[in-house]
Scaffold this motif. Structure first.
Motif, short mmCIF file in Angstrom:
data_model
loop_
_atom_site.label_atom_id
_atom_site.label_comp_id
_atom_site.label_asym_id
_atom_site.label_seq_id
_atom_site.Cartn_x
_atom_site.Cartn_y
_atom_site.Cartn_z
N TYR A 137 0.84 -1.20 0.00
CA TYR A 137 0.00 0.00 0.00
C TYR A 137 0.88 1.25 0.00
CZ TYR A 137 0.99 0.10 5.06
OH TYR A 137 1.62 0.13 6.29
N SER A 139 1.85 4.39 1.71
CA SER A 139 1.76 4.86 3.10
C SER A 139 1.44 6.34 3.21
CB SER A 139 3.07 4.55 3.84
OG SER A 139 4.16 5.19 3.22
N SER A 143 -2.70 4.29 6.50
CA SER A 143 -1.88 3.87 7.64
C SER A 143 -1.81 2.35 7.70
CB SER A 143 -2.46 4.41 8.94
OG SER A 143 -3.70 3.77 9.23
N LYS A 144 -0.85 1.85 8.44
CA LYS A 144 -0.72 0.40 8.61
C LYS A 144 -1.96 -0.19 9.25
CE LYS A 144 2.34 -3.15 10.52
NZ LYS A 144 3.62 -3.41 11.26
N ALA A 145 -2.53 0.56 10.20
CA ALA A 145 -3.73 0.08 10.92
C ALA A 145 -4.92 -0.06 9.98
CB ALA A 145 -4.06 1.03 12.07
N ALA A 147 -4.68 -0.59 6.64
CA ALA A 147 -4.35 -1.43 5.50
C ALA A 147 -4.86 -2.86 5.72
CB ALA A 147 -2.85 -1.46 5.28
N GLN A 149 -4.90 -6.80 6.23
CA GLN A 149 -3.94 -7.69 6.89
C GLN A 149 -3.84 -9.05 6.19
OE1 GLN A 149 -2.10 -6.42 9.61
NE2 GLN A 149 -3.14 -4.61 8.76
N GLU A 245 4.65 0.20 1.31
CA GLU A 245 4.87 -0.69 2.45
C GLU A 245 4.31 -2.06 2.11
OE1 GLU A 245 6.65 -0.12 5.11
OE2 GLU A 245 7.05 1.95 4.46
N ILE A 247 2.84 -5.84 2.80
CA ILE A 247 1.95 -6.51 3.75
C ILE A 247 2.29 -8.00 3.78
CG2 ILE A 247 -0.46 -7.11 4.29
CD1 ILE A 247 -1.25 -4.57 2.65
#
Length: 347
Positions: A137, A139, A143-145, A147, A149, A245, A247
């Protein structure tokens, strides 16, 4: 005297039995003056390997880049092969062609150093490049949260319009969609598998016919989420300074194995074996890793490759590529006709 003559005769007979096969082996192992290679790899990659092989052996390499037409060309020439080596394309294609009796087995010196995941158990083909397909994704947009999983999250309506993807003409996309479907097939839930792909399709903003257009779309913030082969993600992250980033999917990610094999009926059999020995060896694998960011299958080659190849860790999806080989074409035809763009809003 008679006994002595008999002994000498027996010794001569024994020497003939031993020396004739040795002479025959020596003659058989003589390399022909050229080797013909059909491949899916790009011209620059093929030239690098071909030049290094010719410098080491003196054998001239004639290569043809056939891309998506490779398997069909090898099939069409089964009765009278015009190539000696098939180099490139996913292992699922090799397993399919092996079943059609298009390869001959060969055991290179490095065969036992490769993880069983990357080779045929009977020696008909060997992986030269491992190609993980991972989600990623932008960034700057997510955010990572927020995105996903796991792959199954891509069907969540909250990601509507936030995904761009390659279409199924891409070998990596074909392998990925098929690998995801197989996870449902294992549970006898194919209906759920197709529903998942349709729900994912509804979230895909656009499909692209090339990887460069796909990454450009993510870079210009058309959508934050996509998936691609790992080396392309790294290329765009490092060389093009894109804020990408990776995953590490909870269910694991498909790992495509680009392979190599000797074609049955090869007219330059010894040179073909020598080419497989060289192109699949640590020297050539490391060469492609450093020049083209292709991840090797041999641990020795990884140790001599860019640092990230030994550092990035990811879970591997459990995919039976052999079982997938006979179903992938049918599944992807169905995807193209029944799934692609079926979930888009109709105007």
């Amino acid at each position: 005297m008679r006994i002595a003559r008999r002994i000498r005769a027996m010794v001569l007979a024994l020497l003939v039995c031993v020396l004739v096969p040795v002479a025959a082996m020596a003659a058989d192992s003589k390399l022909e003056d050229k080797v013909v290679v059909y491949s899916t790899h790009g011209e620059s990659m093929l030239e690098l390997v071909a030049d290094a092989f010719e410098k080491q052996t003196g054998v001239r390499v004639e290569f043809i880049n056939l891309k998506g037409e490779l398997a069909d060309r090898v099939r069409a020439e089964k009765a009278n092969p015009q190539s000696d080596v098939m180099y490139g394309a996913p292992s699922s294609v090799y397993q399919e062609l092996k079943g059609e009796d298009l390869f001959v087995p060969f055991t290179p010196t490095w065969a036992d150093k490769i993880n069983p995941l990357f080779k045929d158990s009977e020696g008909y083909w060997y992986g030269t490049i491992q190609t993980p397909v991972l989600m990623f994704y932008n960034s700057d947009m997510m955010s990572k949260a927020d995105a996903p999983q796991d792959w199954w999250d891509l069907a969540d309506p909250k990601y509507k319009g936030k995904i761009v993807s390659r279409n199924a003409l891409s070998s990596s996309a074909r392998a990925t969609y098929s690998a995801l479907l197989q996870q449902f097939e294992k549970k006898n839930q194919m209906d759920k598998g197709w529903k998942f792909l349709k729900a994912m399709d509804a979230n895909v903003k656009r499909y692209y016919g090339s990887g460069s257009l796909q990454f450009q779309a993510v870079g210009r913030k058309e959508a934050p989420i996509s998936f691609a082969v790992l080396n392309s993600i790294i290329d765009n992250k490092i060389k093009n300074k894109m804020p990408l980033e990776i995953i590490d999917a909870q269910s694991g990610s498909p790992v495509i194995t680009d392979a190599i094999a000797v074609i049955k009926g090869a007219k330059h059999l010894n040179a073909a074996r020598a080419f497989v020995e060289f192109a699949g060896g640590a020297k050539a694998q490391a060469m492609l890793a450093n020049k083209f960011n292709r991840m090797p299958t041999l641990p020795e080659a990884i140790a001599a490759s860019p640092k990230w190849m030994g550092e990035i860790k990811f879970r591997v999806m459990d995919v039976d590529w052999g079982a997938l080989a006979s179903k992938q074409s049918e599944w992807m035809q169905h995807w193209d006709m029944e799934v692609k763009d079926s979930g888009k809003d109709k105007k």
